[in-house]
Design a protein around this motif. Structure first.
Motif, PDB file in Angstrom:
ATOM      1  N   LEU A  94      -0.923 -11.717  -0.130  1.00 36.60           N
ATOM      2  CA  LEU A  94       0.192 -11.382  -1.011  1.00 36.60           C
ATOM      3  C   LEU A  94      -0.054 -10.064  -1.743  1.00 36.60           C
ATOM      4  N   VAL A  95      -1.303  -9.757  -2.051  1.00 37.61           N
ATOM      5  CA  VAL A  95      -1.613  -8.449  -2.641  1.00 37.61           C
ATOM      6  C   VAL A  95      -1.316  -7.333  -1.640  1.00 37.61           C
ATOM      7  N   PHE A 109       1.491  -4.230  -2.118  1.00 39.43           N
ATOM      8  CA  PHE A 109       1.278  -2.801  -1.871  1.00 39.43           C
ATOM      9  C   PHE A 109       2.264  -2.280  -0.825  1.00 39.43           C
ATOM     10  N   GLY A 110       2.443  -3.037   0.256  1.00 40.50           N
ATOM     11  CA  GLY A 110       3.349  -2.598   1.309  1.00 40.50           C
ATOM     12  C   GLY A 110       4.779  -2.495   0.844  1.00 40.50           C
ATOM     13  N   VAL A 111       5.229  -3.458   0.049  1.00 41.39           N
ATOM     14  CA  VAL A 111       6.614  -3.434  -0.454  1.00 41.39           C
ATOM     15  C   VAL A 111       6.829  -2.235  -1.366  1.00 41.39           C
ATOM     16  N   VAL A 112       5.887  -1.982  -2.269  1.00 40.37           N
ATOM     17  CA  VAL A 112       6.030  -0.854  -3.200  1.00 40.37           C
ATOM     18  C   VAL A 112       6.042   0.472  -2.445  1.00 40.37           C
ATOM     19  N   PHE A 113       5.110   0.640  -1.507  1.00 42.49           N
ATOM     20  CA  PHE A 113       5.046   1.897  -0.754  1.00 42.49           C
ATOM     21  C   PHE A 113       6.286   2.092   0.107  1.00 42.49           C
ATOM     22  N   THR A 114       6.754   1.034   0.752  1.00 40.00           N
ATOM     23  CA  THR A 114       7.891   1.160   1.662  1.00 40.00           C
ATOM     24  C   THR A 114       9.198   1.347   0.909  1.00 40.00           C
ATOM     25  N   PHE A 115       9.378   0.606  -0.179  1.00 37.11           N
ATOM     26  CA  PHE A 115      10.635   0.664  -0.916  1.00 37.11           C
ATOM     27  C   PHE A 115      10.855   2.028  -1.551  1.00 37.11           C
ATOM     28  N   ALA A 119      -2.917  -2.869   5.225  1.00 39.51           N
ATOM     29  CA  ALA A 119      -2.855  -4.327   5.158  1.00 39.51           C
ATOM     30  C   ALA A 119      -4.011  -4.967   5.914  1.00 39.51           C
ATOM     31  N   THR A 120      -4.393  -4.382   7.044  1.00 37.99           N
ATOM     32  CA  THR A 120      -5.512  -4.925   7.825  1.00 37.99           C
ATOM     33  C   THR A 120      -6.811  -4.866   7.049  1.00 37.99           C
ATOM     34  N   VAL A 121      -7.078  -3.756   6.393  1.00 44.92           N
ATOM     35  CA  VAL A 121      -8.310  -3.603   5.621  1.00 44.92           C
ATOM     36  C   VAL A 121      -8.349  -4.589   4.456  1.00 44.92           C
ATOM     37  N   ILE A 122      -7.222  -4.771   3.773  1.00 43.21           N
ATOM     38  CA  ILE A 122      -7.180  -5.692   2.635  1.00 43.21           C
ATOM     39  C   ILE A 122      -7.420  -7.126   3.093  1.00 43.21           C
ATOM     40  N   ILE A 123      -6.741  -7.531   4.167  1.00 45.06           N
ATOM     41  CA  ILE A 123      -6.913  -8.905   4.656  1.00 45.06           C
ATOM     42  C   ILE A 123      -8.305  -9.106   5.242  1.00 45.06           C
ATOM     43  N   LEU A 124      -8.840  -8.078   5.893  1.00 38.76           N
ATOM     44  CA  LEU A 124     -10.197  -8.178   6.425  1.00 38.76           C
ATOM     45  C   LEU A 124     -11.220  -8.372   5.300  1.00 38.76           C
ATOM     46  N   ALA A 125     -11.002  -7.711   4.175  1.00 37.83           N
ATOM     47  CA  ALA A 125     -11.881  -7.919   3.017  1.00 37.83           C
ATOM     48  C   ALA A 125     -11.763  -9.348   2.510  1.00 37.83           C
ATOM     49  N   LEU A 153       3.434 -11.610  -7.416  1.00 39.66           N
ATOM     50  CA  LEU A 153       2.254 -11.924  -8.222  1.00 39.66           C
ATOM     51  C   LEU A 153       2.240 -13.385  -8.647  1.00 39.66           C
ATOM     52  N   ARG A 154       3.404 -13.957  -8.916  1.00 40.60           N
ATOM     53  CA  ARG A 154       3.455 -15.389  -9.242  1.00 40.60           C
ATOM     54  C   ARG A 154       3.071 -16.236  -8.038  1.00 40.60           C
ATOM     55  N   LEU A 155       3.546 -15.861  -6.862  1.00 38.70           N
ATOM     56  CA  LEU A 155       3.164 -16.586  -5.663  1.00 38.70           C
ATOM     57  C   LEU A 155       1.661 -16.467  -5.404  1.00 38.70           C
TER      58      LEU A 155
END
Length: 313
Positions: free
Chosen positions: A235-236, A240-246, A192-198, A303-305
């Protein structure tokens, strides 16, 4: 009489592939073909097989299978373990990803500034994601050990624990759930840090300069400028985090195996215990299929959000 020279078949083949590469109608198909084959082989085939298993009475030892319809799903819905595992999965996912989102934003903002040793800090943050999660979970298993826990010994040395206090991190229901959430946060935070940093790096510097000229302070700049522009990227990262964790079972499997008393049992581990260790392949497939509609609904919502946030920005 002169005979025509034979045609070079390799040149003809090369010409065919060259024409296909120059044709945009075929080029995108060639480029997408490996990804499509990969998804079909590793996702599509197991998904279809799980659908077939969930509607049958197949077991590990069975040689013949019979169609039983929705009997497996009905049996699962009548089980109290299913509802407990579903609740634990939602709690595990929502709480861990909420903490990840907050910490990832703080780390990304800190790492976007220039300071000495920034590359080393980035390396340390990325280390949990690069390291195998099974080895990392075993390390946390020792950290949470009921006898050798470094957390308990450090807290006692600092005077935070009394002589009669000794938390059993993986043996007490509330502490066990907290423990696996902490490990999942540790695991998912680098991504998540890398994605937000990008996302932060993609904001034009002119916008920051204009905000500084207008006299915007740190918090006003963060809330009114940075967050709205980075919201689609955040949100992206959340998706990713929700899919991996769930769908993840490694952390729970290594640390608690769903205990104590199923208080940390999640759908992924219960499907594994039922289908693989218990031999009930039909029941395990039916349990795993309950993950699909929940993930689809969550993905569509996120994705809608993200789409709305992108339009608003």
């Amino acid at each position: 009489m002169l005979r025509p020279a034979p045609k070079d078949k390799s040149a003809a083949r090369g010409g065919f592939f060259a024409r296909m590469a120059d044709d945009e109608r075929w080029l995108w198909r060639f480029m997408l073909a490996p990804a499509v084959l990969y998804i079909v082989a590793l996702v599509g085939v197991p998904f279809i097989l799980s659908l077939y298993y969930s509607l049958s009475n197949v077991t590990v030892a069975s040689r013949e299978t019979q169609f039983v319809g929705l009997e497996n799903f009905s049996r699962i819905l009548d089980s109290p373990t299913f509802w407990r595992a579903l609740r634990n999965t939602l709690i595990f996912t929502v709480l861990s990803q909420a903490v990840v989102l907050v910490l990832a934003n703080a780390l990304a903002i800190a790492l976007s500034a220039d300071f000495r040793g920034k590359w080393f800090v980035r390396f340390l943050i990325l280390l949990p994601w690069v390291a195998p999660i099974s080895l990392g979970s075993i390390g946390w298993l020792w950290i949470y050990d009921s006898i050798y826990s470094v957390i308990n010994w450090t807290a006692r040395a600092a005077g935070l624990l009394g002589p009669a206090e000794w938390p059993i991190w993986l043996g007490q229901p509330n502490l066990a759930m907290t423990s696996i959430i902490i490990v999942q946060v540790w695991r998912m935070l680098p991504l998540a840090t890398v994605i937000i940093l990008a996302g932060l790096s993609s904001i034009p510097q002119d916008i920051h300069d204009a905000a500084a000229v207008d006299g915007a302070g740190f918090w006003r700049h963060l809330i009114q400028i940075t967050f709205p522009l980075v919201m689609p990227i955040m949100l992206v990262a959340l998706l990713f985090g929700v899919v991996f964790t769930f769908t993840d079972m490694i952390v729970v499997f290594v640390l608690t195996r769903g205990g104590p008393y199923d208080t940390t049992q999640v759908l992924a581990t219960w499907a594994y215990f039922t289908g693989i260790q218990g031999g009930d392949l039909a029941g395990g497939a039916a349990i795993s299929l309950f993950l699909f509609p929940v993930l689809v609904a969550g993905a569509v919502l996120i994705l809608r959000l993200a789409r709305r946030a992108e339009i608003a920005a």
